[in-house]
Design a protein around this motif. Structure first.
Motif, PDB file in Angstrom:
ATOM      1  N   VAL A   1       7.103  94.538  57.425  1.00  0.00           N
ATOM      2  CA  VAL A   1       5.763  95.134  57.422  1.00  0.00           C
ATOM      3  C   VAL A   1       5.600  95.907  58.718  1.00  0.00           C
ATOM      4  O   VAL A   1       5.946  95.414  59.798  1.00  0.00           O
ATOM      5  N   ARG A   2       5.084  97.116  58.606  1.00  0.00           N
ATOM      6  CA  ARG A   2       4.854  97.901  59.816  1.00  0.00           C
ATOM      7  C   ARG A   2       3.520  97.458  60.425  1.00  0.00           C
ATOM      8  O   ARG A   2       2.480  97.562  59.760  1.00  0.00           O
ATOM      9  N   PRO A   3       3.560  96.975  61.681  1.00  0.00           N
ATOM     10  CA  PRO A   3       2.338  96.384  62.251  1.00  0.00           C
ATOM     11  C   PRO A   3       1.257  97.408  62.567  1.00  0.00           C
ATOM     12  O   PRO A   3       0.089  97.064  62.669  1.00  0.00           O
ATOM     13  N   GLY A   4       1.608  98.671  62.811  1.00  0.00           N
ATOM     14  CA  GLY A   4       0.600  99.664  63.155  1.00  0.00           C
ATOM     15  C   GLY A   4       1.224 101.040  63.135  1.00  0.00           C
ATOM     16  O   GLY A   4       2.364 101.211  62.697  1.00  0.00           O
ATOM     17  N   ARG A   5       0.466 102.018  63.616  1.00  0.00           N
ATOM     18  CA  ARG A   5       1.019 103.372  63.636  1.00  0.00           C
ATOM     19  C   ARG A   5       1.430 103.778  65.048  1.00  0.00           C
ATOM     20  O   ARG A   5       2.420 104.455  65.259  1.00  0.00           O
ATOM     21  N   ARG A   6       0.625 103.331  66.007  1.00  0.00           N
ATOM     22  CA  ARG A   6       0.848 103.784  67.377  1.00  0.00           C
ATOM     23  C   ARG A   6       0.566 102.585  68.304  1.00  0.00           C
ATOM     24  O   ARG A   6      -0.525 102.018  68.262  1.00  0.00           O
ATOM     25  N   ALA A   7       1.558 102.224  69.064  1.00  0.00           N
ATOM     26  CA  ALA A   7       1.420 100.974  69.821  1.00  0.00           C
ATOM     27  C   ALA A   7       1.694 101.169  71.313  1.00  0.00           C
ATOM     28  O   ALA A   7       2.461 102.053  71.708  1.00  0.00           O
ATOM     29  N   VAL A   8       1.049 100.314  72.103  1.00  0.00           N
ATOM     30  CA  VAL A   8       1.360 100.217  73.531  1.00  0.00           C
ATOM     31  C   VAL A   8       1.883  98.810  73.776  1.00  0.00           C
ATOM     32  O   VAL A   8       1.297  97.842  73.276  1.00  0.00           O
TER      33      VAL A   8
ATOM     34  N   ASP B   1      11.606  96.831  68.405  1.00  0.00           N
ATOM     35  CA  ASP B   1      11.281  96.444  67.018  1.00  0.00           C
ATOM     36  C   ASP B   1      10.304  97.437  66.403  1.00  0.00           C
ATOM     37  O   ASP B   1      10.436  97.824  65.233  1.00  0.00           O
ATOM     38  N   LEU B   2       9.324  97.811  67.185  1.00  0.00           N
ATOM     39  CA  LEU B   2       8.311  98.726  66.666  1.00  0.00           C
ATOM     40  C   LEU B   2       8.913 100.083  66.336  1.00  0.00           C
ATOM     41  O   LEU B   2       8.646 100.675  65.291  1.00  0.00           O
ATOM     42  N   ARG B   3       9.733 100.564  67.205  1.00  0.00           N
ATOM     43  CA  ARG B   3      10.332 101.895  66.964  1.00  0.00           C
ATOM     44  C   ARG B   3      11.203 101.863  65.712  1.00  0.00           C
ATOM     45  O   ARG B   3      11.191 102.782  64.910  1.00  0.00           O
ATOM     46  N   GLU B   4      11.936 100.740  65.588  1.00  0.00           N
ATOM     47  CA  GLU B   4      12.771 100.612  64.385  1.00  0.00           C
ATOM     48  C   GLU B   4      11.943 100.631  63.115  1.00  0.00           C
ATOM     49  O   GLU B   4      12.381 101.109  62.060  1.00  0.00           O
ATOM     50  N   ALA B   5      10.738 100.112  63.227  1.00  0.00           N
ATOM     51  CA  ALA B   5       9.858 100.056  62.047  1.00  0.00           C
ATOM     52  C   ALA B   5       9.077 101.351  61.859  1.00  0.00           C
ATOM     53  O   ALA B   5       8.234 101.448  60.962  1.00  0.00           O
ATOM     54  N   GLY B   6       9.334 102.313  62.720  1.00  0.00           N
ATOM     55  CA  GLY B   6       8.680 103.607  62.568  1.00  0.00           C
ATOM     56  C   GLY B   6       7.333 103.701  63.249  1.00  0.00           C
ATOM     57  O   GLY B   6       6.523 104.570  62.932  1.00  0.00           O
TER      58      GLY B   6
END
Lengths: 836, 175
Positions: free
Chosen positions: A251-258, A272-277
């Motif tokens: 599951v992609r947790p969000g669109r834009r993260a810090v 992990d986030l980048r891998e998930a797009g």
């Protein structure tokens, strides 16, 4: 909602677009997934009627009914969120100790409102025992708690030494996993470690109570939140949540993260986030870039942007971690010391007790130092405890009010007392305290770790409902005969067999009745010094009691108060048969054993209450019927009043005691309990009418016989209870003798007397006796007696009012009704009927 | 003198088991009524006892124990009294049941099942003597006055392990 195999309810909801999972405890702020590992309170929902289920770890199942909780309105529009907007000044820390207590008369209203608002999920009152819970007792040679790398290694190493190794892990990742020689329990949660290496494990609807020779705690370390304004907003997550959503549930947790983190595992969330797009415009490594200002900005309860030292970064996801703290609570409960490790900036367990070991990150091994600010600057509420909605401002206010001890402050602010039990707030709150009071964390110490370590359903702790009833061997005969059963101590006994107990009384007076008295305590006292023991236990004599004879016996406490009563029959030179009240058997047995051990007499005490059924055959026809059923002689010459004899009745060996509690010719038959129904049936067939407790109470009252515990209380003594004839003060000693002597010397305060009522009113038991307008005594028993033709009873009155014929008044339904003292038995005062 | 304690001295056909109603019609064979097992409570020097075939001595305290016997317990009482012990027929005092299954037993008691016989709590509240026979067969003795409720609970628990939960007495009662 739809999901995939392996999904949790939380992951499926998140994938479906739900972001707000709950409302916070106090301010009703929106809360979303934070840890995604079942530690925090943010995803607690009601699932199939069970409140406070952490849906992030609750497996998705077909047809599950999931509902929000602690919400007035909708999850996205909670009316009570007004407390967040305007309630701050009115609801400071500890407000409930100070506000809403005046005016006092309004407290019931306040209380009602507060109780309605307080709490999280609501228990379904109609749910009852909707789930079945059981307890299973198990033993293990080695119990490993925690199925991470260290836990698995410890379990496998232990398994090489022999069988009996169990591994417990709370996540589903080890479900179905096979480890050689290791029994794996997953998902299952250890709730605590108690004395004797007792570890209860929550295994859904079964509580496994493990006793382990050795316990290895490998509970790892817990990611700690960063304390900054807005750190509770929907969209602020710990790295563990990102890992779970991305790796376990795709599951992609969000669109834009810090990402803001203080250790490598935390910073890996960015990968992990980048891998998930997910776009990651900013990563803040708090080790290299100490940040002063950190503020999550919100829109409709969700993160909109993160302000980092004045720089605003737009995002819908903030992944923040202050590093990891060993999850030492179980070790602390087991007796380990917990000390602050300055090199790591965390609390670590030390001095483990025997039989307890620790492995892996729980020891501090492999952790990086936590060196972030205890709080960051910014605008808005900055939470140090998200479970209880405790802000940094609250903590500072508590300190300002003088709560500068961490344990006191915990109770005042309730920090660490919420559902996470300090997992996410213990370290941040202590670090904040240390900063505010300018002390070292090592000096402050940690608060006490108490079980349960993980949340548990109360039903699981309560277990199976089992309140066993003591039933005599005749219990079902009574039920079959239509008796109304009532509690009598731990027993169930027949109250009466018909609507009119007086009919049963009449049967006993005029013909024949039979009552089940199996509940009487029955104790054998045997040995060469049995007589000496009883002589010293009781105020009256038993050494001179001839074999085959019975004597009434009252047991006194060492304070001279009446404890219990019954009869003592001497069966042979060294053997006595003692009966007690129905509720007194266990206590009297223990009392006898205690004194026997103290004095060291050569006597054995055996409680045979359950071994024997006992029935009292009473009435003018008692002898005639008994004689028909036995070949033994039961005439008055062969079986006199107060005789005890071994006879055979209807083919059943019986000890017969000729005594008369109900005032008529009576035989108490004591015989093997398995033969209860057979003999009862024979007696009833022969014409004995069963009578219950209520008729028995009327009958004994007609004779003025006392029921200990009903007509006496813990202050009653033999002299005031009109039994001054009983204690033999010329004996060398007996339990309570000096107290009885003291009672004899001092002025009497009250006396137990019989009475009749003037106008046929039956006063309640416990009714007040009034003399000259003042309370002067109390009624202990009162019944209407057809045989006497009056309302009769027993009462405690002042000694000067105890003379026969003295009038008094009793308060009955707000009016005063006259009564008169009547000495002696009301019925058959000379006792001719029972001696006939 | 104390034979009024002995069910074996009653005329045949006059005695019934305290577990009869609980176990009658039970659809499971994991519990068997052992109410006729002879039980003798003994006080004194237990070392004086030399159990005969069919007898089993369970020591509860240094001078207190039970002898379980397949003989007439009243005769055993007489024999033990002859060697100087105080013995009492406890056959009527204790209800007995044989229970199959270690898991079921683990749900009934926290006694260490590898260290039996022993006395301890059954279902947390009932004092019991538990003996392990071969394999997963156990004998449990409880006060006869509590036997009915214990029997019902044991059966219900056994059903809970083998049947659908909704089939248990508890579930039916609640429904």
């Amino acid at each position: 909602m739809q999901g995939y195999e392996g999904d949790t309810i939380g992951s499926a909801l998140y994938a479906a677009g739900l972001r707000t999972f709950s409302r916070s405890f106090k301010y009703h702020r929106t809360r979303g997934l934070l840890c995604c590992t079942g530690q925090c309170p943010n995803c607690m929902m009601n699932v199939d009627g069970v409140p406070n289920v952490r849906v992030c770890v609750e497996p998705l199942r077909e047809g599950a009914h999931v509902q929000e909780q602690n919400v007035w309105g909708k999850l996205d529009l909670d009316v009570l969120s007004v407390t967040d907007k305007v309630g701050g000044p009115f609801t400071p820390v500890g407000f409930y100790y100070r506000t809403m207590i005046r005016p006092r008369r309004l407290w019931p209203l306040y209380e009602k409102v507060l109780r309605n608002l307080a709490g999280l999920g609501r228990v379904d009152e109609r749910g009852g025992h909707s789930r079945r819970y059981d307890v299973e007792h198990r033993r293990a040679r080695v119990l490993v708690i925690g199925g991470g790398r260290a836990g698995r290694a410890a379990a496998l190493a232990a398994a090489t030494q022999g069988p009996g190794v169990v591994l417990v892990d709370e996540s589903t990742r080890l479900h179905g996993v096979e480890l050689a020689g290791v029994e794996v329990l997953a998902p299952a949660r250890a709730l605590g470690i108690w004395e004797g290496n007792l570890v209860p494990i929550d295994c859904e609807t079964v509580l496994l109570r493990y006793r382990a020779e050795r316990i290895v705690v490998a509970t790892g370390a817990l990611e700690q939140p960063v304390v900054f304004p807005g750190n509770d907003l929907v969209g602020v997550m710990l790295p563990s949540a990102v890992r779970r959503l991305v790796r376990d549930f795709s599951v992609r947790p969000g669109r834009r993260a810090v990402v803001v983190a203080a250790d490598d595992p935390g910073l890996q969330a960015a990968d992990d986030l980048r891998e998930a797009g997910v776009a990651v415009p900013r990563v803040v490594d708090l080790r290299e870039t100490p940040v002063r200002e950190l503020e999550a900005q919100r829109r409709r309860g969700r993160v909109r942007a993160l302000l980092v030292d004045g720089e605003e970064v737009e995002c819908d996801l903030v992944v923040a971690s202050a590093g990891r703290q060993p999850a030492y609570s179980l070790l602390a409960q087991a007796g380990a010391r917990v000390e602050f490790d300055s090199a790591l900036g965390v609390f670590v367990p030390t001095e483990l007790p025997n039989g307890i070991e620790a492995a892996g990150a729980v020891t501090g091994e492999g952790l990086e130092k936590i060196d972030v600010r205890p709080e960051h600057e910014g605008r808005g509420k900055c939470f140090v405890c998200i479970c209880e909605d405790v802000t940094t401002k609250d903590v500072k206010r508590a300190i300002a009010e003088g709560f500068d001890s961490i344990e006191l402050a915990k109770r005042y602010t309730t920090v660490t007392m919420g559902p996470c039990q300090g997992k996410l707030c213990q370290l941040p709150s202590i670090r904040l305290y240390a900063q505010e009071v300018r002390a070292y964390e090592s000096a402050l110490g940690a608060t006490t770790a108490r079980p349960p370590w993980a949340p548990v359903e109360l039903g699981l702790l309560a277990g199976r409902h089992f309140e066993p009833v003591r039933r005599t061997s005749l219990h079902f005969r009574h039920e079959e005969a239509g008796a109304q059963m009532q509690w009598a101590g731990p027993w169930k006994r027949p109250y009466a067999y018909s609507e009119r107990p007086q009919d049963e009384v009449r049967a006993v007076h005029e013909s024949l009745g039979v009552i089940d008295v199996s509940t009487l305590g029955k104790i054998l006292v045997e040995g060469p010094e049995a007589a000496a023991l009883l002589e010293r236990l009781y105020p009256n004599r038993f050494a001179d009691l001839r074999p085959g004879r019975i004597r009434y016996a009252v047991l006194t406490s060492d304070g001279g108060r009446i404890m219990d009563d019954g009869t003592v029959a001497r069966l042979s030179e060294d053997l006595y048969y003692v009966t007690t009240t129905s509720t007194g058997a266990d206590a009297v047995t223990a009392w006898f054993e205690w004194w026997n051990a103290v004095w060291g007499y050569g006597a054995e005490i055996v409680n045979v209450t359950g071994a024997l059924t006992a029935v009292n055959l009473a009435g003018p026809r008692a002898r005639e019927v008994l004689q028909r059923l036995t070949e033994d002689e039961v005439s008055d010459e062969e079986l006199r009043y107060l005789d005890a004899k071994r006879i055979e009745v209807a083919g059943i060996p019986c000890l017969v005691l000729r005594i008369g509690f109900v005032g008529e010719l009576g035989y108490e038959l004591h015989f093997p309990s398995p033969a209860g129904e057979a003999l009862w049936d024979r007696l009833v067939t022969e014409g004995a009418r069963p009578f219950g407790l209520e008729p028995q109470r009327i009958l004994r009252l007609e004779k003025g016989h006392v029921i200990v515990g009903q007509d006496t209380d813990s202050e009653s003594n033999l002299l005031s209870a009109a039994m001054s004839w009983l204690p033999k003060l010329d004996k060398d000693d007996f339990v309570g003798k000096s107290a009885v002597e003291h009672f004899a010397e001092r002025e009497e305060r009250e006396r137990l007397v019989g009475f009749t009522m003037e106008d046929g009113v039956v006063p309640a038991e416990g009714a007040q006796i009034v003399i000259e307008g003042y309370p002067a005594g109390r009624i202990t028993s009162a019944r209407r007696s057809e045989a006497v033709g009056a309302v009769i009873g027993l009462a405690w009155v002042p000694p000067e009012r105890a003379e026969d014929g003295t009038r008094f008044e009793v308060r009955v339904d707000r009016r005063l009704v006259g009564g008169r003292v009547t000495s002696g038995p009301f019925f058959d005062p000379e006792g001719k009927r029972m001696r006939s | 003198m104390l034979d009024f304690l002995s069910p074996s001295r009653c005329q045949p056909g006059t005695t019934t088991s305290p577990l009869r109603r609980a176990l009658d019609g039970a659809d499971l064979d994991v519990v068997t009524d052992l109410w006729l097992d002879g039980k003798v409570e003994i006080r004194g020097d237990l070392d004086l006892i030399d159990p005969l075939p069919g007898e089993e001595l369970v020591r509860l305290m240094p001078r207190r124990g039970y002898l379980f016997t397949s003989d007439d317990p009243a005769d055993v009482v007489a024999r033990l009294r002859e060697v100087g012990l105080l013995a009492y027929d406890a056959t009527g005092a204790l209800a007995g049941m044989a229970i199959e299954g270690e898991q079921l037993m683990r749900r009934l008691t926290d006694l260490d099942l590898d260290r039996l016989p022993a006395a301890g709590p059954l279902l947390s509240r009932v004092a019991a003597i538990v003996i392990r026979d071969e394999g997963e067969r156990f004998r449990v003795y409880v006060p006869q006055e509590l036997a009915h409720d214990v029997g019902m609970a044991v059966l219900d628990m056994a059903r809970g392990l083998t049947l659908d939960v909704s089939e248990t007495d508890v579930a039916k009662e609640l429904a």
